[in-house]
Design a protein around this motif. Sequence first.
Motif, short mmCIF file in Angstrom:
data_model
loop_
_atom_site.label_atom_id
_atom_site.label_comp_id
_atom_site.label_asym_id
_atom_site.label_seq_id
_atom_site.Cartn_x
_atom_site.Cartn_y
_atom_site.Cartn_z
N LEU A 8 1.23 -25.94 7.95
CA LEU A 8 2.10 -25.39 6.91
C LEU A 8 3.36 -24.84 7.55
N GLY A 9 4.46 -25.57 7.36
CA GLY A 9 5.73 -25.16 7.93
C GLY A 9 6.30 -26.25 8.81
N ALA A 10 7.48 -26.79 8.43
CA ALA A 10 8.09 -27.90 9.16
C ALA A 10 9.36 -27.49 9.87
N GLY A 11 9.34 -26.28 10.45
CA GLY A 11 10.41 -25.88 11.34
C GLY A 11 10.17 -26.49 12.71
N LEU A 77 -3.22 -24.63 9.72
CA LEU A 77 -2.35 -23.97 10.69
C LEU A 77 -1.10 -23.45 9.99
N PHE A 78 -0.94 -22.12 9.97
CA PHE A 78 0.24 -21.48 9.39
C PHE A 78 1.33 -21.37 10.45
N VAL A 79 2.48 -22.02 10.21
CA VAL A 79 3.61 -21.91 11.12
C VAL A 79 4.87 -21.66 10.30
N VAL A 80 4.79 -20.73 9.38
CA VAL A 80 5.94 -20.31 8.58
C VAL A 80 6.41 -18.96 9.10
N PRO A 81 7.63 -18.54 8.79
CA PRO A 81 8.10 -17.23 9.24
C PRO A 81 7.15 -16.10 8.81
N THR A 82 7.11 -15.06 9.60
CA THR A 82 6.17 -13.96 9.38
C THR A 82 6.20 -13.45 7.95
N ASN A 83 7.38 -13.23 7.42
CA ASN A 83 7.46 -12.62 6.10
C ASN A 83 7.24 -13.60 4.95
N ALA A 84 6.89 -14.85 5.29
CA ALA A 84 6.47 -15.82 4.28
C ALA A 84 4.97 -16.06 4.33
N ILE A 85 4.29 -15.49 5.31
CA ILE A 85 2.85 -15.73 5.49
C ILE A 85 2.06 -15.33 4.24
#
Length: 341
Positions: A8-11, A77-85
């Motif tokens: 989760l997160g395509a940065g 797997l969460f790989v989004v910015p902290t404040n989007a978790i």
Amino acid sequence: MGKRIAVLGAGSWGTVLANLLVENGHDVRLWTHDPAQLPEINEQHTNEHYLPGFHLHEALHASTDLEASLKDVDAILFVVPTNAIRSVATQVLPLLAERSVKPIIIHAAKGLEKGSKKRISEVLTEVLPDDLIRGIVVISGPSHAEDVAAGDITTLTAASVSVECAQAVQAIFMNQYFRLYTNTDVIGVELGAALKNVIAIGAGALHGLGYGDNTKAALMTRGLAEITRLGVVFGAEPLTFIGLSGVGDLIVTCTSVHSRNWRAGDQLGQGAKIDDVLANMGMVVEGYSTAKVAHELASEVGVEMPISEAIYQVLYQDAPIKEVIADLMGREGKPEFDFQG
């Protein structure tokens, strides 16, 4: 046998880890909230904004359909910015409730939540109940996405209160250039990962001001002492901070042009304003929000963190960098291992 894994997160970091997992033979679903990314990732097999010049594995597929991305997965797997978790986990929750198989929850973010001041695993635990997941694992350590994309040798920590879950994640990720070690000190690993970003802003600022290697080494060493003091108060093991997620991550983040926290500090040292730096970075500077949380936590528990406090003053109180450096150097003399600061 390959696993089914949702990333989760395509940065930059999410894309590189998803690509690595595909290379390792897993069935990977890369989720993004931004539909504009889909044609490039799925058809051109690139993600130029975050990883210029890097060609993605053609089996890696991105989607904005969260439900489809989570279907029958063994791990998320969460790989989004902290404040989007928290918001993303809240979207995941009802989809997990419909499943019979419990996935392992992994996160690779490095920060502390604004407002609550909680570590990321604490946020995930609040949102995702134990009866829906196998466990939570943190992966952290000295790891720039650009270097992993190039196949550079990289070592990280997989931390969990469940040794079984940590070992399962270790097995999922390891290959000839990417190695994980297990750890049970989740508190220390998460605090080290978050707080080093604050120190990295300071290291960048020193570079922007023209200071040399002696100064940078002093900042990193005394910064690590601060991180350790605060971490131990919250129950972390001191040895964790001389490991991969402590001094290892601190070194790479404080010395590399790949570090967005270092780059932000470098621009501040050259005279840029923080609002302009954040607006022009193009990616989240985790150390900015973490500096405020660290200031609040240190105040609450009475831990002295003079370097982190100085960086907070520069970021949030518009304090001149040269003045805060002079104030730090003018402090009264203390023993090196004075645990009060």
